[in-house]
Design a protein around this motif. Sequence first.
Motif, short mmCIF file in Angstrom:
data_model
loop_
_atom_site.label_atom_id
_atom_site.label_comp_id
_atom_site.label_asym_id
_atom_site.label_seq_id
_atom_site.Cartn_x
_atom_site.Cartn_y
_atom_site.Cartn_z
N SER A 77 9.66 12.54 -3.59
CA SER A 77 9.19 13.92 -3.75
C SER A 77 10.28 14.87 -4.22
N ARG A 78 11.54 14.40 -4.20
CA ARG A 78 12.66 15.20 -4.70
C ARG A 78 13.57 14.30 -5.51
N ASP A 79 14.37 14.89 -6.39
CA ASP A 79 15.33 14.12 -7.17
C ASP A 79 16.35 13.47 -6.25
N ALA A 80 16.79 12.27 -6.61
CA ALA A 80 17.75 11.55 -5.77
C ALA A 80 19.04 12.33 -5.58
N ALA A 108 0.85 -1.19 0.00
CA ALA A 108 0.00 0.00 0.00
C ALA A 108 0.89 1.24 0.00
N PRO A 109 0.79 2.09 -1.03
CA PRO A 109 1.58 3.33 -1.03
C PRO A 109 0.99 4.32 -0.03
N GLY A 110 1.80 4.78 0.91
CA GLY A 110 1.30 5.62 1.98
C GLY A 110 0.93 7.02 1.51
N ILE A 111 -0.25 7.47 1.90
CA ILE A 111 -0.71 8.83 1.65
C ILE A 111 -1.14 9.41 3.00
N THR A 112 -0.55 10.51 3.38
CA THR A 112 -0.81 11.09 4.69
C THR A 112 -2.31 11.29 4.90
N ARG A 153 4.79 8.78 3.75
CA ARG A 153 3.92 9.82 4.30
C ARG A 153 3.92 10.98 3.30
N GLN A 154 3.30 10.72 2.18
CA GLN A 154 3.35 11.67 1.08
C GLN A 154 1.95 12.19 0.74
N ARG A 155 1.96 13.21 -0.07
CA ARG A 155 0.72 13.81 -0.55
C ARG A 155 0.19 13.09 -1.79
N PHE A 156 1.13 12.63 -2.62
CA PHE A 156 0.77 11.99 -3.87
C PHE A 156 1.33 10.57 -3.92
N ALA A 157 0.51 9.63 -4.41
CA ALA A 157 0.94 8.24 -4.50
C ALA A 157 2.19 8.10 -5.35
#
Length: 651
Positions: free
Chosen positions: A624-627, A417-421, A462-466
Amino acid sequence: MTAPAPIVYPTDLDGWRAFVAERPEAAISRVADVDARLGRADEDGLDAAARLDLWNDADLALRQATSEVYLLSEAHPDASVRGAAEERVQQLETLASGRLLDPALFAPFAAVDTDEGRGPLDDEQRRLLDEVLRDFRRGGVDLPEAERARVRALTERETELSLEFSRNLRESRREIRVAPEALAGLPQDFIDEHPPGDDGLVVLTTDYPDLMPVREYATDRATRTAIVAAYNDLAWPENDAVLAELLALRQELATLLGYGSWADYETETRMIGRGAGATGGGARIAEFLARLDEVSAAAADAEYPVLLARLREDEPEASEVTVADLFYLLGALRRERHDVDAQLVRSYFTFDRVLPGVLATTGRLLDVEYVPVDVPTWHADVHSYDVVRQGEVLGRIHLDLHPREGKYNHAACFGIAPGITGRVVPEAALLCNFSRGLMTHDEVTTFFHEFGHLVHDILGGRQRFARFSGVATEWDFVEAPSQLLEEWAWDAEVLATFTAGPDGEPIPADLVEKMAVADRFGRALEVRRQLGHANVSYHLHVDRPADLQAATEHWYRVTSPVRPLPGLHPYAGFGHLTGYGACYYTYQWSLVIARDLLSGFGGDLMDPEAATRYRREILEPGGSRDAGDLVDAFLGRPFAFDAYRAWLTGA
């Protein structure tokens, strides 16, 4: 607002059959509803943010449903459930790829790709918009109708072949039969667990609990060769035609989409391909592999004669060291040169202590607790835990760690399950094949490695977008956190907390130091072995040879002085050719980064300040950011090759 709850799994076979049928159907229905609303986006006056939120809803539904059934296709003990789950994977992935070919779905996002449309979006929304637009382009949405239809057919077939390849490998299990005296050198507990049958012979299988000890401890070369040969022919001949079609299909698909090769297509979204365009990323793989070749060649050439000389002590007529000899010889040299007896080391690592040890170590490092939960799962072997910090449940993990018939037969982390806050609790599982009793140190290191993926998935969930949840960074970065965590399996203070010898004493620090010193010998040959895998992965896709067996054997032969066993078909059991495609280089690329990340701990692996910074800057951001930006934030600079070179050469 009610806190989200983890997935509730069935308790009986009928429930599992319903689970596999109904949850994907619910996801498909949700996606259809979203797509209908996106089709009315202009009519309903939906702004860019609302369109992205809708896309995220469908993305979440598809990702979770696909992950659930994919795990079950690899892990459920009932063959009918595995088969039904595999069919659902095919259906869901076909839906996902088909959406990217739909101009009507593309239009609502293309319409807001303007200065005015982007204006109200924040940075994360703009990042999502960029990636959605890129996905549509890579999916073929801009092609003429006839070519889109061909892309659709090829994509569906690619998924079907990949699943078939994995299924053939998962269900492939080979046996050899040897005389009891052929087990000379193996630990007594292993011998006790393998009594002769009615025919007076001992059965050995290609499952890891047999394969690993035999190739490391068996003094009988014929025994080692027989089991490694059997392992190198897993899923052959079944996967021969599957892989040949898969390679041809991927090239046609890449060409239709405007790429020079499948390697160019895959690398566009990875660190190595950044800025390379549609025809440049694949060449960068070749450049990177050439750099690895250059940095490891001299050290490997110095190590190989030592192995051959040691082999000739046992086999005076031996003319070459093969892959069936490598691990045995390294173990023998470590024992004789450095007083590191692998069987003595193994005696300190019982599974019942290693499991809580890995949990305690990573819990302390990452400031979490693993609270056991008694919940239904797909098999009685599974250990489930809530990941908790200061009373808050961050996610749930499932550890399925022992072999059984029909189960995935390597070691990997599977997102569920991809976490979404505020919406979805992140959930993931490990599927491994460890011994239930004593474990080799290699198995312990593998456990730490795979656990690195697991905590990355949960803490990054704990992200906003999957799209950005969990292990969602560039695919040639995802191994770096796992390879870094392997280092904890080499730390004497860490190991002292959970090891116990026959008398209950922890593994001595001086033995761990000897292990580390001994491990340096053979490091270059191991890099060459990995380079061989990377060359096979890359060249099978780029060269597309007519004779897969000859080409694979060629690349192993020219890459490493350690010889492959001739006439075998390891490509048929090379599971990474589906998930990693042409990009097995990822493991060494990530290792370059991992060796550099290690410097951020300043020699103290349990330093709380460094651990907190690592968790916040590397793991928690997910994708959410580039590696490259994540590494910059942790190290204060871009990653460099120097630490890897020093690790490899000792310079």
